[in-house]
Design a protein around this motif. Structure first.
Motif, PDB file in Angstrom:
ATOM      1  N   ALA A 127      -1.002  -3.432   8.623  1.00  0.00           N
ATOM      2  CA  ALA A 127       0.324  -2.872   8.331  1.00  0.00           C
ATOM      3  C   ALA A 127       0.713  -1.505   7.725  1.00  0.00           C
ATOM      4  O   ALA A 127       1.584  -0.860   8.473  1.00  0.00           O
ATOM      5  CB  ALA A 127       1.111  -4.235   7.874  1.00  0.00           C
ATOM      6  N   ASP A 128       0.199  -1.943   6.841  1.00  0.00           N
ATOM      7  CA  ASP A 128       0.129  -0.307   6.405  1.00  0.00           C
ATOM      8  C   ASP A 128      -0.348   1.352   6.567  1.00  0.00           C
ATOM      9  O   ASP A 128       0.248   1.956   7.120  1.00  0.00           O
ATOM     10  CB  ASP A 128      -0.522  -0.200   4.547  1.00  0.00           C
ATOM     11  CG  ASP A 128       0.298  -0.991   3.589  1.00  0.00           C
ATOM     12  OD1 ASP A 128       2.181  -1.107   3.862  1.00  0.00           O
ATOM     13  OD2 ASP A 128      -0.153  -1.449   2.078  1.00  0.00           O
ATOM     14  N   ASN A 129      -2.043   0.394   7.702  1.00  0.00           N
ATOM     15  CA  ASN A 129      -2.431   1.627   8.271  1.00  0.00           C
ATOM     16  C   ASN A 129      -0.977   1.936   9.519  1.00  0.00           C
ATOM     17  O   ASN A 129      -1.258   3.199  10.221  1.00  0.00           O
ATOM     18  CB  ASN A 129      -3.118   0.907   8.823  1.00  0.00           C
ATOM     19  CG  ASN A 129      -4.754   1.200   8.018  1.00  0.00           C
ATOM     20  OD1 ASN A 129      -4.829   2.081   7.213  1.00  0.00           O
ATOM     21  ND2 ASN A 129      -5.701   0.622   8.301  1.00  0.00           N
ATOM     22  N   ALA A 130      -0.915   0.936  10.529  1.00  0.00           N
ATOM     23  CA  ALA A 130       0.273   0.952  11.815  1.00  0.00           C
ATOM     24  C   ALA A 130       1.540   1.976  11.312  1.00  0.00           C
ATOM     25  O   ALA A 130       1.757   2.555  11.351  1.00  0.00           O
ATOM     26  CB  ALA A 130       0.825  -0.175  11.807  1.00  0.00           C
ATOM     27  N   LEU A 183       0.427   5.471  10.905  1.00  0.00           N
ATOM     28  CA  LEU A 183       0.260   6.016  11.960  1.00  0.00           C
ATOM     29  C   LEU A 183       1.134   6.249  12.756  1.00  0.00           C
ATOM     30  O   LEU A 183       1.317   7.099  13.239  1.00  0.00           O
ATOM     31  CB  LEU A 183      -0.934   4.960  13.356  1.00  0.00           C
ATOM     32  CG  LEU A 183      -0.550   5.128  14.309  1.00  0.00           C
ATOM     33  CD1 LEU A 183      -1.724   6.541  14.249  1.00  0.00           C
ATOM     34  CD2 LEU A 183      -1.606   4.161  15.025  1.00  0.00           C
ATOM     35  N   LYS A 184       2.692   5.601  12.686  1.00  0.00           N
ATOM     36  CA  LYS A 184       3.818   5.597  13.088  1.00  0.00           C
ATOM     37  C   LYS A 184       4.017   6.602  12.711  1.00  0.00           C
ATOM     38  O   LYS A 184       4.619   8.427  13.455  1.00  0.00           O
ATOM     39  CB  LYS A 184       4.563   4.621  12.644  1.00  0.00           C
ATOM     40  CG  LYS A 184       6.337   5.213  13.837  1.00  0.00           C
ATOM     41  CD  LYS A 184       6.865   4.149  13.057  1.00  0.00           C
ATOM     42  CE  LYS A 184       8.699   3.703  13.876  1.00  0.00           C
ATOM     43  NZ  LYS A 184       9.381   4.826  12.581  1.00  0.00           N
ATOM     44  N   ILE A 185       4.162   7.009  11.076  1.00  0.00           N
ATOM     45  CA  ILE A 185       4.958   8.504  10.367  1.00  0.00           C
ATOM     46  C   ILE A 185       4.031   9.458  11.393  1.00  0.00           C
ATOM     47  O   ILE A 185       4.741  10.513  11.772  1.00  0.00           O
ATOM     48  CB  ILE A 185       4.432   7.916   9.213  1.00  0.00           C
ATOM     49  CG1 ILE A 185       5.535   7.494   8.340  1.00  0.00           C
ATOM     50  CG2 ILE A 185       5.094   9.845   8.846  1.00  0.00           C
ATOM     51  CD1 ILE A 185       5.665   7.257   7.110  1.00  0.00           C
ATOM     52  N   ILE A 186       2.964   9.681  11.791  1.00  0.00           N
ATOM     53  CA  ILE A 186       1.667  10.806  11.851  1.00  0.00           C
ATOM     54  C   ILE A 186       2.203  11.096  13.332  1.00  0.00           C
ATOM     55  O   ILE A 186       2.820  12.174  12.957  1.00  0.00           O
ATOM     56  CB  ILE A 186       0.387  10.527  11.280  1.00  0.00           C
ATOM     57  CG1 ILE A 186      -0.132  10.575  10.206  1.00  0.00           C
ATOM     58  CG2 ILE A 186      -0.357  11.338  12.730  1.00  0.00           C
ATOM     59  CD1 ILE A 186      -1.435  10.412   9.825  1.00  0.00           C
ATOM     60  N   LEU A 187       2.181   9.909  14.364  1.00  0.00           N
ATOM     61  CA  LEU A 187       2.638  10.022  15.452  1.00  0.00           C
ATOM     62  C   LEU A 187       3.958  10.819  15.446  1.00  0.00           C
ATOM     63  O   LEU A 187       4.710  11.666  16.524  1.00  0.00           O
ATOM     64  CB  LEU A 187       2.186   9.275  16.581  1.00  0.00           C
ATOM     65  CG  LEU A 187       1.444   8.278  16.701  1.00  0.00           C
ATOM     66  CD1 LEU A 187       1.038   7.253  17.199  1.00  0.00           C
ATOM     67  CD2 LEU A 187       0.267   9.187  16.882  1.00  0.00           C
ATOM     68  N   LEU A 198      -0.946  13.238   1.694  1.00  0.00           N
ATOM     69  CA  LEU A 198      -0.454  12.915   0.542  1.00  0.00           C
ATOM     70  C   LEU A 198       0.510  12.207   0.896  1.00  0.00           C
ATOM     71  O   LEU A 198       1.792  12.027   0.890  1.00  0.00           O
ATOM     72  CB  LEU A 198      -0.611  13.506  -0.727  1.00  0.00           C
ATOM     73  CG  LEU A 198      -0.429  12.564  -1.850  1.00  0.00           C
ATOM     74  CD1 LEU A 198      -1.243  11.469  -2.075  1.00  0.00           C
ATOM     75  CD2 LEU A 198       0.107  13.215  -3.548  1.00  0.00           C
ATOM     76  N   LEU A 199       0.408  10.323   0.951  1.00  0.00           N
ATOM     77  CA  LEU A 199       1.894   9.482   1.014  1.00  0.00           C
ATOM     78  C   LEU A 199       1.996   8.228  -0.334  1.00  0.00           C
ATOM     79  O   LEU A 199       1.565   8.815  -0.391  1.00  0.00           O
ATOM     80  CB  LEU A 199       1.710   9.089   2.220  1.00  0.00           C
ATOM     81  CG  LEU A 199       1.011   9.796   3.158  1.00  0.00           C
ATOM     82  CD1 LEU A 199       0.556   9.319   3.890  1.00  0.00           C
ATOM     83  CD2 LEU A 199       2.424   9.173   4.771  1.00  0.00           C
ATOM     84  N   ASN A 240       9.133   0.300  -0.205  1.00  0.00           N
ATOM     85  CA  ASN A 240       8.510  -0.283   1.383  1.00  0.00           C
ATOM     86  C   ASN A 240       8.134   0.792   2.204  1.00  0.00           C
ATOM     87  O   ASN A 240       7.529  -0.371   3.418  1.00  0.00           O
ATOM     88  CB  ASN A 240       8.755  -1.605   1.058  1.00  0.00           C
ATOM     89  CG  ASN A 240       7.811  -2.601   0.749  1.00  0.00           C
ATOM     90  OD1 ASN A 240       7.277  -2.477   0.297  1.00  0.00           O
ATOM     91  ND2 ASN A 240       8.941  -3.681   0.707  1.00  0.00           N
ATOM     92  N   GLN A 241       8.711   1.876   1.826  1.00  0.00           N
ATOM     93  CA  GLN A 241       8.568   2.833   3.446  1.00  0.00           C
ATOM     94  C   GLN A 241       7.013   3.784   2.625  1.00  0.00           C
ATOM     95  O   GLN A 241       7.285   4.411   2.064  1.00  0.00           O
ATOM     96  CB  GLN A 241       9.984   3.128   3.305  1.00  0.00           C
ATOM     97  CG  GLN A 241      10.487   2.520   4.041  1.00  0.00           C
ATOM     98  CD  GLN A 241      10.765   1.804   5.225  1.00  0.00           C
ATOM     99  OE1 GLN A 241      10.164   2.364   6.348  1.00  0.00           O
ATOM    100  NE2 GLN A 241      10.663   0.603   5.473  1.00  0.00           N
ATOM    101  N   TRP A 242       7.150   4.109   3.614  1.00  0.00           N
ATOM    102  CA  TRP A 242       5.359   5.590   3.588  1.00  0.00           C
ATOM    103  C   TRP A 242       5.714   6.233   3.639  1.00  0.00           C
ATOM    104  O   TRP A 242       6.706   6.362   4.929  1.00  0.00           O
ATOM    105  CB  TRP A 242       4.613   4.955   4.269  1.00  0.00           C
ATOM    106  CG  TRP A 242       3.271   4.345   3.758  1.00  0.00           C
ATOM    107  CD1 TRP A 242       3.149   2.677   4.636  1.00  0.00           C
ATOM    108  CD2 TRP A 242       2.275   4.274   2.914  1.00  0.00           C
ATOM    109  NE1 TRP A 242       2.061   2.181   3.410  1.00  0.00           N
ATOM    110  CE2 TRP A 242       1.518   3.293   2.456  1.00  0.00           C
ATOM    111  CE3 TRP A 242       2.270   5.292   1.724  1.00  0.00           C
ATOM    112  CZ2 TRP A 242       0.686   2.384   1.488  1.00  0.00           C
ATOM    113  CZ3 TRP A 242       1.377   5.299   0.862  1.00  0.00           C
ATOM    114  CH2 TRP A 242       0.836   3.992   0.603  1.00  0.00           C
TER     115      TRP A 242
END
Length: 188
Positions: free
Chosen positions: A23-26, A29-33, A169-170, A175-177
């Motif tokens: 879930a953290d990886n997803a 990934l959403k932030i990066i995309l 660096l995130l 609970n939000q990256w």
């Protein structure tokens, strides 16, 4: 009996931890995309997309050590970060991609092509003969400080020169990256 209960507990704990990491990886990934596809056009039939997503998680290598040495927070967590350097990584973004886009984030999905291999990207570039296409390569996130921080390398590959990259660096806030800093930016 106690052994079976303990074994079931540890298996359940491992599954919960694995799902939380996925879930953290997803989320990352959403932030990066979202950041890097912001200016891309929605996918339309016959339109050449200029940014492609590389399917595999790139492994973290010794370059991470250079980033650690230049940043105080990373130095404090160096041992934990270094333990996650893994050259022989063989993972892809499919689980996170599916988790991210199953029934949600459809506008972002309308901009993101299905992920591609390096060979497929080179074929697409060759077919269209354009030099303005980029391949977005995202390393496997490195989590540290009790999963409150993550370090991720993002690079852009082109068939011609002009490749670039940086480390993100995130920080996990409420609970939000969020992207806290850009480190070791480079371009050729």
């Amino acid at each position: 009996m106690k052994t079976k209960i303990a074994l079931c507990f540890f298996i359940g704990l491992f599954q919960i931890t694995a799902f939380a990491q996925e879930a953290d990886n997803a989320a990352i990934l959403k932030i990066i995309l979202t950041k890097y596809y912001k200016t891309e056009k929605v996918i339309a039939k016959g339109r050449l997309q200029l940014l492609s997503l590389y399917c595999h998680k790139a492994p973290n290598n010794e370059e991470v050590i250079e980033v650690i040495n230049g940043h105080e927070l990373l130095k404090k967590n160096a041992a934990e970060i270094k333990m996650q350097i893994s050259i022989g990584l063989n993972e892809d973004w499919s689980k996170e991609y599916n988790l991210l886009f199953d029934n949600q984030h459809q506008y972002l999905k309308s901009k993101v092509n299905d992920c591609v291999s390096l060979e497929a990207f080179q074929e697409i570039s060759k077919k269209f003969g354009e030099n303005n296409q980029r391949l977005l390569i995202i390393n496997k996130p490195i989590y540290f400080a009790k999963n409150h921080f993550a370090l991720v390398k993002v690079a852009f590959y082109r068939n011609i020169e002009h490749n670039s990259g940086r480390f993100l660096l995130l920080e996990k806030v409420n609970n939000q990256w969020i992207i806290k800093e850009y480190l070791n930016e480079w371009a050729t």
